[in-house]
Motif scaffolding. Structure first.
Motif, mmCIF file in Angstrom:
data_model
loop_
_atom_site.group_PDB
_atom_site.id
_atom_site.type_symbol
_atom_site.label_atom_id
_atom_site.label_comp_id
_atom_site.label_asym_id
_atom_site.label_seq_id
_atom_site.Cartn_x
_atom_site.Cartn_y
_atom_site.Cartn_z
ATOM 1 N N GLY A 139 -3.372 20.961 -38.907
ATOM 2 C CA GLY A 139 -4.080 22.186 -39.203
ATOM 3 C C GLY A 139 -3.311 23.045 -40.166
ATOM 4 N N CYS A 140 -3.878 24.183 -40.462
ATOM 5 C CA CYS A 140 -3.192 25.136 -41.321
ATOM 6 C C CYS A 140 -3.511 26.538 -40.828
ATOM 7 C CB CYS A 140 -3.581 24.950 -42.781
ATOM 8 S SG CYS A 140 -5.307 25.212 -43.140
ATOM 9 N N ILE A 141 -2.657 27.460 -41.168
ATOM 10 C CA ILE A 141 -2.793 28.854 -40.767
ATOM 11 C C ILE A 141 -2.910 29.675 -42.036
ATOM 12 C CG2 ILE A 141 -1.610 30.797 -39.673
ATOM 13 C CD1 ILE A 141 -0.043 28.680 -38.029
ATOM 14 N N PHE A 142 -3.825 30.613 -42.040
ATOM 15 C CA PHE A 142 -3.959 31.546 -43.150
ATOM 16 C C PHE A 142 -3.860 32.950 -42.572
ATOM 17 C CE2 PHE A 142 -6.107 34.228 -46.189
ATOM 18 C CZ PHE A 142 -5.677 33.723 -47.415
ATOM 19 N N VAL A 143 -2.837 33.680 -42.944
ATOM 20 C CA VAL A 143 -2.627 35.035 -42.429
ATOM 21 C C VAL A 143 -3.399 36.003 -43.317
ATOM 22 C CG1 VAL A 143 -0.938 36.824 -41.901
ATOM 23 C CG2 VAL A 143 -0.362 34.414 -41.529
ATOM 24 N N VAL A 144 -4.377 36.683 -42.718
ATOM 25 C CA VAL A 144 -5.219 37.608 -43.471
ATOM 26 C C VAL A 144 -4.560 38.985 -43.572
ATOM 27 C CG1 VAL A 144 -7.485 38.724 -43.571
ATOM 28 C CG2 VAL A 144 -7.300 36.350 -42.814
ATOM 29 N N ALA A 145 -3.894 39.404 -42.504
ATOM 30 C CA ALA A 145 -3.207 40.701 -42.514
ATOM 31 C C ALA A 145 -1.992 40.618 -41.610
ATOM 32 C CB ALA A 145 -4.146 41.804 -42.031
ATOM 33 N N GLY A 146 -0.885 41.202 -42.043
ATOM 34 C CA GLY A 146 0.331 41.233 -41.236
ATOM 35 C C GLY A 146 1.247 40.056 -41.534
ATOM 36 N N ASP A 147 2.168 39.821 -40.618
ATOM 37 C CA ASP A 147 3.152 38.747 -40.741
ATOM 38 C C ASP A 147 3.020 37.833 -39.539
ATOM 39 O OD1 ASP A 147 4.509 39.755 -43.100
ATOM 40 O OD2 ASP A 147 5.296 41.330 -41.800
ATOM 41 N N PHE A 148 3.456 36.594 -39.717
ATOM 42 C CA PHE A 148 3.329 35.597 -38.658
ATOM 43 C C PHE A 148 4.601 34.769 -38.620
ATOM 44 C CE2 PHE A 148 2.051 31.335 -37.257
ATOM 45 C CZ PHE A 148 1.421 31.640 -36.063
ATOM 46 N N LEU A 149 5.137 34.549 -37.429
ATOM 47 C CA LEU A 149 6.311 33.701 -37.253
ATOM 48 C C LEU A 149 5.892 32.524 -36.394
ATOM 49 C CD1 LEU A 149 9.364 33.065 -37.416
ATOM 50 C CD2 LEU A 149 9.635 34.481 -35.361
ATOM 51 N N ASN A 150 6.039 31.330 -36.917
ATOM 52 C CA ASN A 150 5.687 30.106 -36.196
ATOM 53 C C ASN A 150 6.980 29.408 -35.791
ATOM 54 O OD1 ASN A 150 3.967 28.083 -35.179
ATOM 55 N ND2 ASN A 150 4.164 26.889 -37.055
ATOM 56 N N VAL A 151 7.189 29.254 -34.501
ATOM 57 C CA VAL A 151 8.388 28.585 -33.993
ATOM 58 C C VAL A 151 7.982 27.206 -33.497
ATOM 59 C CG1 VAL A 151 10.235 28.672 -32.279
ATOM 60 C CG2 VAL A 151 9.398 30.790 -33.299
ATOM 61 N N LEU A 152 8.659 26.184 -33.996
ATOM 62 C CA LEU A 152 8.372 24.815 -33.582
ATOM 63 C C LEU A 152 9.422 24.361 -32.585
ATOM 64 C CD1 LEU A 152 7.541 23.213 -37.046
ATOM 65 C CD2 LEU A 152 5.943 24.106 -35.343
ATOM 66 N N TYR A 153 8.968 23.745 -31.527
ATOM 67 C CA TYR A 153 9.858 23.207 -30.507
ATOM 68 C C TYR A 153 9.769 21.693 -30.558
ATOM 69 C CZ TYR A 153 9.912 27.900 -28.587
ATOM 70 O OH TYR A 153 10.064 29.246 -28.412
ATOM 71 N N LYS A 154 10.892 21.043 -30.361
ATOM 72 C CA LYS A 154 10.912 19.588 -30.346
ATOM 73 C C LYS A 154 11.307 19.124 -28.948
ATOM 74 C CE LYS A 154 12.703 15.554 -32.651
ATOM 75 N NZ LYS A 154 13.506 15.012 -33.724
ATOM 76 N N SER A 155 10.484 18.267 -28.397
ATOM 77 C CA SER A 155 10.751 17.725 -27.071
ATOM 78 C C SER A 155 11.856 16.688 -27.164
ATOM 79 C CB SER A 155 9.477 17.076 -26.511
ATOM 80 O OG SER A 155 9.763 16.444 -25.295
ATOM 81 N N GLU A 156 12.816 16.790 -26.279
ATOM 82 C CA GLU A 156 13.876 15.787 -26.242
ATOM 83 C C GLU A 156 13.578 14.826 -25.106
ATOM 84 O OE1 GLU A 156 17.838 17.330 -26.214
ATOM 85 O OE2 GLU A 156 17.418 18.756 -27.811
ATOM 86 N N VAL A 171 -13.472 19.176 -37.211
ATOM 87 C CA VAL A 171 -12.680 20.372 -37.500
ATOM 88 C C VAL A 171 -13.117 21.529 -36.605
ATOM 89 C CG1 VAL A 171 -14.210 21.233 -39.341
ATOM 90 C CG2 VAL A 171 -11.783 21.759 -39.431
ATOM 91 N N GLU A 172 -12.163 22.434 -36.369
ATOM 92 C CA GLU A 172 -12.422 23.660 -35.636
ATOM 93 C C GLU A 172 -11.808 24.797 -36.445
ATOM 94 O OE1 GLU A 172 -12.424 24.120 -30.981
ATOM 95 O OE2 GLU A 172 -10.379 24.279 -31.746
ATOM 96 N N VAL A 173 -12.583 25.841 -36.691
ATOM 97 C CA VAL A 173 -12.107 27.006 -37.429
ATOM 98 C C VAL A 173 -12.039 28.159 -36.428
ATOM 99 C CG1 VAL A 173 -12.532 28.598 -39.335
ATOM 100 C CG2 VAL A 173 -13.169 26.174 -39.559
ATOM 101 N N ILE A 174 -10.855 28.740 -36.287
ATOM 102 C CA ILE A 174 -10.606 29.742 -35.263
ATOM 103 C C ILE A 174 -10.015 30.998 -35.904
ATOM 104 C CG2 ILE A 174 -9.369 30.234 -33.115
ATOM 105 C CD1 ILE A 174 -9.041 27.176 -32.794
ATOM 106 N N VAL A 175 -10.508 32.143 -35.484
ATOM 107 C CA VAL A 175 -9.901 33.421 -35.868
ATOM 108 C C VAL A 175 -9.038 33.847 -34.688
ATOM 109 C CG1 VAL A 175 -10.293 35.839 -36.440
ATOM 110 C CG2 VAL A 175 -11.808 34.073 -37.375
ATOM 111 N N ILE A 176 -7.744 33.976 -34.946
ATOM 112 C CA ILE A 176 -6.787 34.389 -33.926
ATOM 113 C C ILE A 176 -6.327 35.812 -34.237
ATOM 114 C CG2 ILE A 176 -4.498 33.947 -32.920
ATOM 115 C CD1 ILE A 176 -6.266 31.667 -32.267
ATOM 116 N N HIS A 177 -6.331 36.654 -33.222
ATOM 117 C CA HIS A 177 -5.833 38.025 -33.354
ATOM 118 C C HIS A 177 -4.587 38.146 -32.484
ATOM 119 C CE1 HIS A 177 -5.397 42.287 -33.284
ATOM 120 N NE2 HIS A 177 -5.843 42.421 -32.041
ATOM 121 N N LEU A 178 -3.435 38.226 -33.153
ATOM 122 C CA LEU A 178 -2.160 38.386 -32.459
ATOM 123 C C LEU A 178 -1.674 39.824 -32.656
ATOM 124 C CD1 LEU A 178 -0.567 35.062 -33.634
ATOM 125 C CD2 LEU A 178 -0.651 35.765 -31.254
#
Length: 108
Positions: free
Chosen positions: A82-99, A59-66
């Protein structure tokens, strides 16, 4: 127990590293902005700051500041989960699918 020791203990003692256990582990940390803010790094080469606060073979635990309106490059995590936990603010995750392109063999 300090925050980093708590992270290590939590993730070292998981019975497995499936999505359910990861989510439960993150939730059990009762993360607060005050605790996590000590590990926030400002963006340098990317649009976001990235700080690995714990890493093991499993496992890798990362703090991301966007910062507002920052984006990551389109990327693939392969077979990892993995999973994302938003500590402050809002987060939009866009998934792309390769064709995948169908190969059309040429016969002579």
């Amino acid at each position: 127990m300090d925050f980093l020791e708590s992270v290590k203990c939590t993730f070292d003692n998981l019975p497995s590293y499936d999505e359910g256990n990861l989510v439960q582990a993150v939730q059990s940390l009762n993360l607060t902005f005050h605790e996590v803010s000590k590990y926030v790094t400002e963006p340098m080469d990317l649009e976001y700051g990235r700080n690995v606060i714990y890493k093991s073979e499993n496992v890798e635990v990362i703090v991301i500041h966007l910062p507002s309106m920052a984006r990551t490059l389109i990327h693939d995590h392969g077979l990892s989960i993995g999973c994302i936990f938003v500590v402050a603010g809002d987060f939009l995750n866009v998934l792309y699918k390769s064709e995948e392109k169908e190969s059309n063999p040429i016969y002579d």
